[in-house]
Write a protein that holds these residues in place. Structure first.
Motif, PDB file in Angstrom:
ATOM      1  N   ASN A  58      -9.501   4.526  -0.162  1.00 32.48           N
ATOM      2  CA  ASN A  58     -10.914   4.850   0.032  1.00 32.48           C
ATOM      3  C   ASN A  58     -11.280   4.905   1.517  1.00 32.48           C
ATOM      4  O   ASN A  58     -12.142   5.682   1.931  1.00 32.48           O
ATOM      5  CB  ASN A  58     -11.789   3.805  -0.667  1.00 32.48           C
ATOM      6  CG  ASN A  58     -11.630   3.847  -2.175  1.00 32.48           C
ATOM      7  OD1 ASN A  58     -11.349   4.904  -2.741  1.00 32.48           O
ATOM      8  ND2 ASN A  58     -11.797   2.710  -2.825  1.00 32.48           N
ATOM      9  N   ILE A  59     -10.628   4.059   2.314  1.00 37.22           N
ATOM     10  CA  ILE A  59     -10.907   3.988   3.749  1.00 37.22           C
ATOM     11  C   ILE A  59      -9.959   4.891   4.535  1.00 37.22           C
ATOM     12  O   ILE A  59     -10.388   5.627   5.436  1.00 37.22           O
ATOM     13  CB  ILE A  59     -10.799   2.539   4.257  1.00 37.22           C
ATOM     14  CG1 ILE A  59     -11.633   1.599   3.387  1.00 37.22           C
ATOM     15  CG2 ILE A  59     -11.228   2.441   5.722  1.00 37.22           C
ATOM     16  CD1 ILE A  59     -13.115   1.886   3.411  1.00 37.22           C
ATOM     17  N   SER A  72      -7.191   0.462   1.991  1.00 39.55           N
ATOM     18  CA  SER A  72      -7.072   1.222   0.747  1.00 39.55           C
ATOM     19  C   SER A  72      -7.290   2.707   0.993  1.00 39.55           C
ATOM     20  O   SER A  72      -7.733   3.137   2.060  1.00 39.55           O
ATOM     21  CB  SER A  72      -8.088   0.713  -0.283  1.00 39.55           C
ATOM     22  OG  SER A  72      -9.408   0.944   0.175  1.00 39.55           O
ATOM     23  N   GLU A 111       0.827  -1.206   0.000  1.00 41.04           N
ATOM     24  CA  GLU A 111       0.000   0.000   0.000  1.00 41.04           C
ATOM     25  C   GLU A 111       0.863   1.259   0.000  1.00 41.04           C
ATOM     26  O   GLU A 111       0.579   2.231  -0.712  1.00 41.04           O
ATOM     27  CB  GLU A 111      -0.923  -0.005   1.219  1.00 41.04           C
ATOM     28  CG  GLU A 111      -2.027   1.036   1.192  1.00 41.04           C
ATOM     29  CD  GLU A 111      -3.062   0.782   0.105  1.00 41.04           C
ATOM     30  OE1 GLU A 111      -3.707   1.762  -0.327  1.00 41.04           O
ATOM     31  OE2 GLU A 111      -3.237  -0.390  -0.304  1.00 41.04           O
ATOM     32  N   ASP A 151     -10.195  -8.989  10.850  1.00 34.61           N
ATOM     33  CA  ASP A 151     -10.370  -9.540   9.504  1.00 34.61           C
ATOM     34  C   ASP A 151      -9.127 -10.209   8.936  1.00 34.61           C
ATOM     35  O   ASP A 151      -9.190 -10.798   7.860  1.00 34.61           O
ATOM     36  CB  ASP A 151     -10.810  -8.421   8.541  1.00 34.61           C
ATOM     37  CG  ASP A 151     -12.071  -7.722   9.019  1.00 34.61           C
ATOM     38  OD1 ASP A 151     -12.924  -8.403   9.617  1.00 34.61           O
ATOM     39  OD2 ASP A 151     -12.193  -6.499   8.810  1.00 34.61           O
ATOM     40  N   ASP A 192      -9.198  -4.059   4.958  1.00 35.24           N
ATOM     41  CA  ASP A 192      -9.162  -3.060   3.883  1.00 35.24           C
ATOM     42  C   ASP A 192      -8.457  -1.794   4.374  1.00 35.24           C
ATOM     43  O   ASP A 192      -8.945  -1.096   5.249  1.00 35.24           O
ATOM     44  CB  ASP A 192     -10.584  -2.721   3.444  1.00 35.24           C
ATOM     45  CG  ASP A 192     -10.618  -1.803   2.226  1.00 35.24           C
ATOM     46  OD1 ASP A 192      -9.522  -1.442   1.715  1.00 35.24           O
ATOM     47  OD2 ASP A 192     -11.721  -1.437   1.783  1.00 35.24           O
ATOM     48  N   LYS A 214      -7.749  -9.967   5.111  1.00 37.04           N
ATOM     49  CA  LYS A 214      -8.836  -9.347   4.348  1.00 37.04           C
ATOM     50  C   LYS A 214      -9.100  -7.900   4.768  1.00 37.04           C
ATOM     51  O   LYS A 214     -10.003  -7.248   4.225  1.00 37.04           O
ATOM     52  CB  LYS A 214     -10.119 -10.167   4.514  1.00 37.04           C
ATOM     53  CG  LYS A 214     -10.026 -11.567   3.917  1.00 37.04           C
ATOM     54  CD  LYS A 214     -11.331 -12.321   4.095  1.00 37.04           C
ATOM     55  CE  LYS A 214     -11.247 -13.722   3.504  1.00 37.04           C
ATOM     56  NZ  LYS A 214     -12.513 -14.486   3.677  1.00 37.04           N
TER      57      LYS A 214
END
Length: 332
Positions: free
Chosen positions: A204-205, A202, A164, A195, A200, A198
């Motif tokens: 977007n978050i 990204s 990332e 999680d 998240d 998995k």
């Protein structure tokens, strides 16, 4: 028939020839590592060639040993046995004998669930294969345990963070130096513990890349055993104190080989990434000297709970990290 004296003399000659051939093969092998052909007239190249190629060969061998059957990584890991009271009849999974008694009949590994007699636990090999059902946490989890539980070469959380960061943050000003919001960093931690792979993270978050770098540093700080382990800590500190640069580099390389495979591979991957960060210094204003301040006390700390020791060793911790970043291509 040969006399005993003649036989001994012939044997000595054969030994000399064998050693000469072995030495030549060693030279050729190290030469291949650097892509250099060492001929008879090029024998003067052997001493420096040996110094620089040796690290390449040992790293190649180390990485070859880490891999077993393609993507399966067979790292040794000791079991975490705890006294356990079993409900109903149970048999020892080591000696296959019945576990007698009403309470505390034996021990169970908290990581993989292996059930054995207390006496048998001393003879069980270091072949613990952690079960993800028993090891749900990512943060605060032993590095080798996490690696074996997910059957990966290094901590999967480190892979996810670095991918990332490299995708959208290498040129961010003050990368790893600027802190993200603590609440958001804690959110990332809880996401991984909940999680796993998995989670998240990204843009977007979490659009602020400093949240991601902060969560990565937090992961390293919360390891029960640091990336640079307690067993090797003093050896790295002593290596940092060596005044001769070449000798210091060689000693650091030797100590690196003492790290457990999961720790070594995680450290290697991180140093490759930090080297990329320094290559974007014009944009992010982060060089090895800046990064050493961030990662010195993050990757290694003294097994002694002493403020005086911590302050005394801080300069050497930072120097070790700087050496690892600047010489990543040689040391790993």
């Amino acid at each position: 028939m040969f006399s005993q004296e003649l036989w001994l003399e012939n044997e000595k000659k054969c030994t000399v020839v064998r050693k000469s051939k072995q030495g030549r093969k060693c030279q050729e092998l190290l030469a291949v590592a650097l892509g250099v052909i060492v001929g008879v007239k090029g024998s003067w190249l052997w001493p420096p060639l040996k110094l620089f190629a040796c690290s390449q060969i040992s790293s190649l061998v180390r990485r070859a040993v880490l891999t077993h059957n393609d993507n399966h990584f067979n790292y040794d890991k000791t079991h975490k046995f705890k006294v356990h009271t079993f409900q109903g009849p149970h048999w020892c999974e080591y000696c296959a004998n019945f576990m007698c008694g009403l309470i505390a009949q034996g021990v169970r590994c908290s990581d993989c669930g292996l059930n054995v007699h207390k006496q048998c636990s001393k003879h069980v090999p270091n072949d613990c294969q952690p079960d993800l059902k028993r090891n749900k946490k990512v943060y605060c989890c032993d590095l080798t345990t996490l690696v074996k539980a997910h059957d990966t070469q290094r901590a999967m959380v480190v892979d996810i963070f670095i991918r990332e960061i490299e995708a959208r943050g290498l040129k961010a000003e003050g990368l790893y130096r600027v802190s993200g919001f603590t609440e958001h960093i804690e959110d990332v931690k809880m996401a991984f513990d909940r999680d796993g792979e998995k989670a998240d993270i990204s843009a977007n978050i979490y659009p602020d890349i400093n949240i991601i770098t902060g969560a990565l540093k937090l992961y390293f700080r919360e390891l029960p055993i640091p990336v640079i382990t307690y067993d090797t800590y003093s050896k790295f500190i002593e290596a940092a104190k060596i005044s001769n640069a070449d000798e210091r580099l060689e000693t650091v390389h030797e100590v690196l080989m003492l790290l457990p495979p999961a720790h070594y591979e995680t450290l290697r991957y991180l140093m490759i990434q930090l080297k990329k960060v320094t290559m974007n210094e014009k944009d992010n204003y982060m060089n090895a000297e800046n990064l050493e301040i961030m990662f010195g006390p993050t990757l290694m700390w003294s097994p002694e709970d002493s403020t005086l020791t911590t302050l005394h060793d801080m300069q050497y911790q930072k120097l070790i990290v700087q050496i690892l970043i600047e010489n990543e291509h040689v040391l790993f």
